[in-house]
Write a protein that holds these residues in place. Structure first.
Motif, PDB file in Angstrom:
ATOM      1  N   UNK A  43       3.909   9.074  -2.571  1.00 39.36           N
ATOM      2  CA  UNK A  43       3.557   8.369  -3.804  1.00 39.36           C
ATOM      3  C   UNK A  43       3.301   9.331  -4.949  1.00 39.36           C
ATOM      4  N   UNK A  44       2.609  10.421  -4.667  1.00 41.21           N
ATOM      5  CA  UNK A  44       2.343  11.440  -5.689  1.00 41.21           C
ATOM      6  C   UNK A  44       3.656  12.024  -6.201  1.00 41.21           C
ATOM      7  N   UNK A  45       4.548  12.358  -5.265  1.00 46.57           N
ATOM      8  CA  UNK A  45       5.831  12.930  -5.662  1.00 46.57           C
ATOM      9  C   UNK A  45       6.659  11.974  -6.495  1.00 46.57           C
ATOM     10  N   UNK A  46       6.686  10.704  -6.092  1.00 42.38           N
ATOM     11  CA  UNK A  46       7.478   9.731  -6.847  1.00 42.38           C
ATOM     12  C   UNK A  46       6.908   9.560  -8.252  1.00 42.38           C
ATOM     13  N   UNK A  47       5.595   9.525  -8.378  1.00 45.30           N
ATOM     14  CA  UNK A  47       4.975   9.401  -9.696  1.00 45.30           C
ATOM     15  C   UNK A  47       5.308  10.609 -10.567  1.00 45.30           C
ATOM     16  N   UNK A 103       0.790   2.030 -20.855  1.00 48.41           N
ATOM     17  CA  UNK A 103       1.133   0.694 -20.353  1.00 48.41           C
ATOM     18  C   UNK A 103       2.636   0.554 -20.151  1.00 48.41           C
ATOM     19  N   UNK A 104       3.403   1.117 -21.065  1.00 48.28           N
ATOM     20  CA  UNK A 104       4.863   1.077 -20.939  1.00 48.28           C
ATOM     21  C   UNK A 104       5.318   1.870 -19.724  1.00 48.28           C
ATOM     22  N   UNK A 105       4.719   3.038 -19.509  1.00 49.27           N
ATOM     23  CA  UNK A 105       5.070   3.867 -18.349  1.00 49.27           C
ATOM     24  C   UNK A 105       4.711   3.157 -17.052  1.00 49.27           C
ATOM     25  N   UNK A 106       3.532   2.534 -16.997  1.00 45.52           N
ATOM     26  CA  UNK A 106       3.132   1.830 -15.785  1.00 45.52           C
ATOM     27  C   UNK A 106       4.056   0.647 -15.494  1.00 45.52           C
ATOM     28  N   UNK A 107       4.498  -0.027 -16.542  1.00 48.92           N
ATOM     29  CA  UNK A 107       5.466  -1.108 -16.336  1.00 48.92           C
ATOM     30  C   UNK A 107       6.776  -0.557 -15.787  1.00 48.92           C
ATOM     31  N   UNK A 108       7.176   0.602 -16.287  1.00 45.80           N
ATOM     32  CA  UNK A 108       8.395   1.258 -15.812  1.00 45.80           C
ATOM     33  C   UNK A 108       8.301   1.603 -14.333  1.00 45.80           C
ATOM     34  N   UNK A 109       7.204   2.208 -13.916  1.00 46.41           N
ATOM     35  CA  UNK A 109       7.118   2.619 -12.514  1.00 46.41           C
ATOM     36  C   UNK A 109       6.956   1.414 -11.600  1.00 46.41           C
ATOM     37  N   UNK A 110       6.301   0.363 -12.072  1.00 49.72           N
ATOM     38  CA  UNK A 110       6.224  -0.850 -11.247  1.00 49.72           C
ATOM     39  C   UNK A 110       7.609  -1.465 -11.063  1.00 49.72           C
ATOM     40  N   UNK A 111       8.449  -1.356 -12.080  1.00 48.98           N
ATOM     41  CA  UNK A 111       9.815  -1.873 -11.954  1.00 48.98           C
ATOM     42  C   UNK A 111      10.618  -1.086 -10.934  1.00 48.98           C
ATOM     43  N   UNK A 112      10.142   0.105 -10.582  1.00 47.88           N
ATOM     44  CA  UNK A 112      10.822   0.953  -9.603  1.00 47.88           C
ATOM     45  C   UNK A 112      10.208   0.834  -8.198  1.00 47.88           C
ATOM     46  N   UNK A 113       9.332  -0.150  -8.015  1.00 55.18           N
ATOM     47  CA  UNK A 113       8.795  -0.406  -6.681  1.00 55.18           C
ATOM     48  C   UNK A 113       7.484   0.266  -6.381  1.00 55.18           C
ATOM     49  N   UNK A 114       6.791   0.762  -7.387  1.00 54.22           N
ATOM     50  CA  UNK A 114       5.495   1.408  -7.178  1.00 54.22           C
ATOM     51  C   UNK A 114       4.381   0.394  -7.422  1.00 54.22           C
ATOM     52  N   UNK A 115       3.439   0.336  -6.504  1.00 54.30           N
ATOM     53  CA  UNK A 115       2.254  -0.495  -6.673  1.00 54.30           C
ATOM     54  C   UNK A 115       1.177   0.333  -7.377  1.00 54.30           C
ATOM     55  N   UNK A 140       0.797  -1.220   0.000  1.00 47.90           N
ATOM     56  CA  UNK A 140       0.000   0.000   0.000  1.00 47.90           C
ATOM     57  C   UNK A 140       0.828   1.267   0.000  1.00 47.90           C
ATOM     58  N   UNK A 141       2.103   1.176  -0.368  1.00 49.26           N
ATOM     59  CA  UNK A 141       2.990   2.339  -0.487  1.00 49.26           C
ATOM     60  C   UNK A 141       4.185   1.923  -1.330  1.00 49.26           C
ATOM     61  N   UNK A 142       4.889   2.874  -1.952  1.00 50.04           N
ATOM     62  CA  UNK A 142       6.060   2.511  -2.761  1.00 50.04           C
ATOM     63  C   UNK A 142       7.175   1.911  -1.908  1.00 50.04           C
ATOM     64  N   UNK A 143       8.016   1.123  -2.546  1.00 44.46           N
ATOM     65  CA  UNK A 143       9.152   0.533  -1.849  1.00 44.46           C
ATOM     66  C   UNK A 143      10.048   1.617  -1.255  1.00 44.46           C
ATOM     67  N   UNK A 144      10.200   2.722  -1.957  1.00 42.62           N
ATOM     68  CA  UNK A 144      11.070   3.792  -1.463  1.00 42.62           C
ATOM     69  C   UNK A 144      10.540   4.389  -0.161  1.00 42.62           C
ATOM     70  N   UNK A 145       9.221   4.446   0.004  1.00 39.34           N
ATOM     71  CA  UNK A 145       8.651   4.955   1.256  1.00 39.34           C
ATOM     72  C   UNK A 145       8.920   3.976   2.391  1.00 39.34           C
ATOM     73  N   UNK A 146       8.802   2.683   2.106  1.00 37.80           N
ATOM     74  CA  UNK A 146       9.103   1.704   3.147  1.00 37.80           C
ATOM     75  C   UNK A 146      10.594   1.698   3.470  1.00 37.80           C
ATOM     76  N   UNK A 147      11.436   2.040   2.498  1.00 34.71           N
ATOM     77  CA  UNK A 147      12.873   2.181   2.769  1.00 34.71           C
ATOM     78  C   UNK A 147      13.114   3.317   3.756  1.00 34.71           C
ATOM     79  N   UNK A 148      12.385   4.407   3.591  1.00 32.83           N
ATOM     80  CA  UNK A 148      12.471   5.516   4.548  1.00 32.83           C
ATOM     81  C   UNK A 148      12.067   5.050   5.936  1.00 32.83           C
ATOM     82  N   UNK A 149      10.979   4.335   6.042  1.00 34.90           N
ATOM     83  CA  UNK A 149      10.503   3.869   7.342  1.00 34.90           C
ATOM     84  C   UNK A 149      11.510   2.903   7.965  1.00 34.90           C
TER      85      UNK A 149
END
Length: 573
Positions: free
Chosen positions: A525-529, A555-567, A100-109
């Motif tokens: 999440x908004x900022x990362x997007x 679809x290509x962009x969504x695949x890109x952001x999912x590869x970066x840890x975004x749900x 329910x949050x990007x991987x980068x946010x959980x890295x911060x936590x």
């Protein structure tokens, strides 16, 4: 030189300083640029990010790790926004530890927890706790000190600053912009210490300010306050809209408790006013503002609260001391703390007396000072008059902690802002998309089975109940159930401007839906997007709106952001 070569040059060189007879100075008038040799050198980068809060940092990290050069300005001397300079431990949903949050946010936590375990004298059992909560506060699974989050965020940015891929301009406020048609060409940043002005140029600009400051400066169309029910069709919208009807903001502070000592502050100048004040809201506030009775946000019925700074039980009443406690002495070695430390962000110091958006400088400063007086008056009331369980009044051992907030007056560096200017977006999130009751009405499903709208252009997920605090327009709490939701790309796209993106509370929501999109992990999440969209648009040499309009590219962009840890979807959703 083609665009990709130019990007590679910027990535290699980091931030390039402007040279020549003089740097460009941008006036406050749109489209007007003048030359002045008295100004400092300018900066040219791939993206300029205004605002160093959670959305701004997430946007910066997304750009930086993908090879872009970034200039980021921050109005205060602390990055971190609501998590640090505003002193608010993270408000999060119940699934935050796993999804329910990007991987980068959980890295911060994870970094915040690791900081305590590495540097603080913690008891072995606390250090071994995977999901350590340093304060064991009731509001969050991770109640911690602002400075710890600040330290971790600085660590995350440090490698990019070292190689000058990131230029971080603290205590700089954006004061002007140059616009050509539907594009921003430059921003003017003023050093709040020296008054000197600097020019920031880039192909893309991201507004991560707390109040959406770039929107009026660039002529970007926006809305403020509450829309009417006729405008949005929202079940909980008012019959009459008002741009000036905005949620309360709050000046938070930290305090600890030292038994047997007297740390009572001088009586605040406006104490007599705030001691007698009853908020003018509808439905009515049940008692004076400085009282342990307030309206239950979801029912608006009077609710009694408890307060005991030693953390002792207060029956079935919520002990406000534990609500946002950031240090629980039980987690640390004996003698490490005289008592716990808590952050005060309560109903009693919500300031409803006026707004910070689209007002004069004098009015802005008046409301800032009034809000500070309210918070200090609350502290003085707690020290001298709040009822104690033993029948007495006041806890003089309560001690204001300026060191926790990094200020001289003990209050946060910046007010906790719940509502900003919001762009007129390609797509606006309405209550019917995310509110449980109205979503059930429009789908014909039971509330127990209904899910939020499935946005084809989702670029993130989030969840929080729709939580609107009392407003300057006289509304009491508006608090009701929402659904785990997605963040649609269309809400990040201004209708007209082509190279300006929002990255805070300024996306395409309404007054109502802002109530669930404004919290810490969603802002991140908004900022990362926004940062990843900037990278994608530059790499493919297309405007951001084209990414949404072309389904194959989307679809290509969504695949890109999912590869970066975004749900982009909730599990099974």
């Amino acid at each position: 030189m083609n665009r990709k070569d130019f990007l590679q040059l910027l990535t290699t060189a980091g931030t390039i300083a402007a040279s020549g007879a003089g740097a460009l100075s941008v006036s406050r008038q749109r489209g007007s640029v003048r030359t002045s040799s008295s100004l400092r050198e300018g900066y040219n980068s791939d993206v300029v990010i205004a605002g160093g809060g959670l959305g701004g940092i997430a946007a910066a990290l997304a750009c930086l790790r993908n090879g872009l050069s970034v200039v980021m300005t921050e109005e205060t001397d602390w990055i971190g926004g609501q998590l640090t300079q505003q002193g608010v431990p993270p408000d999060e949903h119940q699934w935050i530890e796993s999804h329910g949050a990007p991987q980068s946010y959980r890295t911060l936590r994870d970094g915040i927890r690791a900081y305590y375990k590495q540097h603080y004298p913690m008891k072995p059992e606390a250090r071994a706790r995977r999901h350590l909560n340093p304060g064991d506060g009731a509001v969050s699974r991770l109640c911690h000190e602002p400075r710890v989050a600040l330290a971790v965020l600085r660590q995350m940015l440090a490698p990019y600053q070292s190689r000058r891929q990131l230029n971080l301009l603290l205590e700089h406020k954006i004061t002007g912009a140059d616009v050509a048609g539907d594009r921003v060409t430059a921003l003017e940043a003023t050093d709040r210490r020296s008054g000197e002005t600097i020019i920031l140029e880039a192909p893309y600009f991201i507004d991560a300010t707390e109040l959406g400051d770039l929107l009026p400066l660039t002529g970007t169309e926006y809305v403020t306050g509450a829309e009417s029910r006729a405008e949005t069709g929202e079940l909980h919208a008012p019959e009459e809209g008002s741009a000036a009807n905005q949620q309360a903001f709050t000046y938070c502070f930290a305090m600890d408790y030292v038994p047997g000592e007297d740390h009572t502050i001088a009586q605040p100048d406006r104490y007599d006013f705030w001691r007698q004040h009853v908020p003018d809201v509808s439905p009515p506030w049940p008692e004076k503002l400085l009282d342990l009775t307030y309206p239950n946000p979801s029912t608006l019925q009077p609710r009694e609260l408890g307060f005991h700074p030693e953390g002792r039980p207060t029956g079935d009443k919520l002990n406000l001391w534990k609500y946002r406690r950031i240090i629980n002495p039980a987690n640390f070695e004996a003698g490490a703390y005289d008592g716990g430390i808590t952050v005060v962000n309560w109903p009693q110091n919500d300031y409803m007396g006026g707004n910070l958006v689209d007002v004069s400088d004098d009015t802005f400063e008046k409301h800032i000072q009034q809000s500070k007086q309210l918070s200090l008056s609350l502290l003085y009331w707690l020290q001298t008059e709040v009822p104690r369980p033993d029948g007495g009044e006041g806890w003089p051992g309560l001690r204001l902690r300026p060191d926790i907030m990094g200020t001289d007056d003990g209050l946060a560096k910046y007010p906790y802002v719940r509502e900003s200017r919001r762009i007129k977006a390609a797509f606006t999130v309405l209550e019917e998309h995310v509110g449980k009751e109205q979503r059930a009405m429009v789908t014909g499903q039971e509330q127990s089975e209904v899910t939020a709208s499935d946005f084809y252009d989702s670029v993130g997920v989030g969840y929080y109940h729709i939580d609107l605090h009392p407003s300057s327009g006289g509304d009491n709490y508006i608090d009701f159930a929402s659904l785990p939701f997605q963040i649609p790309l269309g809400s990040l796209l201004p209708r007209r401007m082509t190279n300006l993106l929002p990255a805070n509370k300024n996306i395409g929501t309404t007054h109502i839906t802002n109530g669930c999109y404004r919290l810490h992990p969603v802002e991140w999440s908004i900022g990362e997007a926004a940062g990843l969209l900037t990278r994608y648009a530059l790499e493919h040499d297309v405007p951001p709106r084209a990414v949404r309009e072309d389904r194959s590219m989307l679809a290509d962009f969504q695949a890109f952001i999912r590869s970066q840890g975004i749900e982009t979807h909730w599990p099974n959703g």
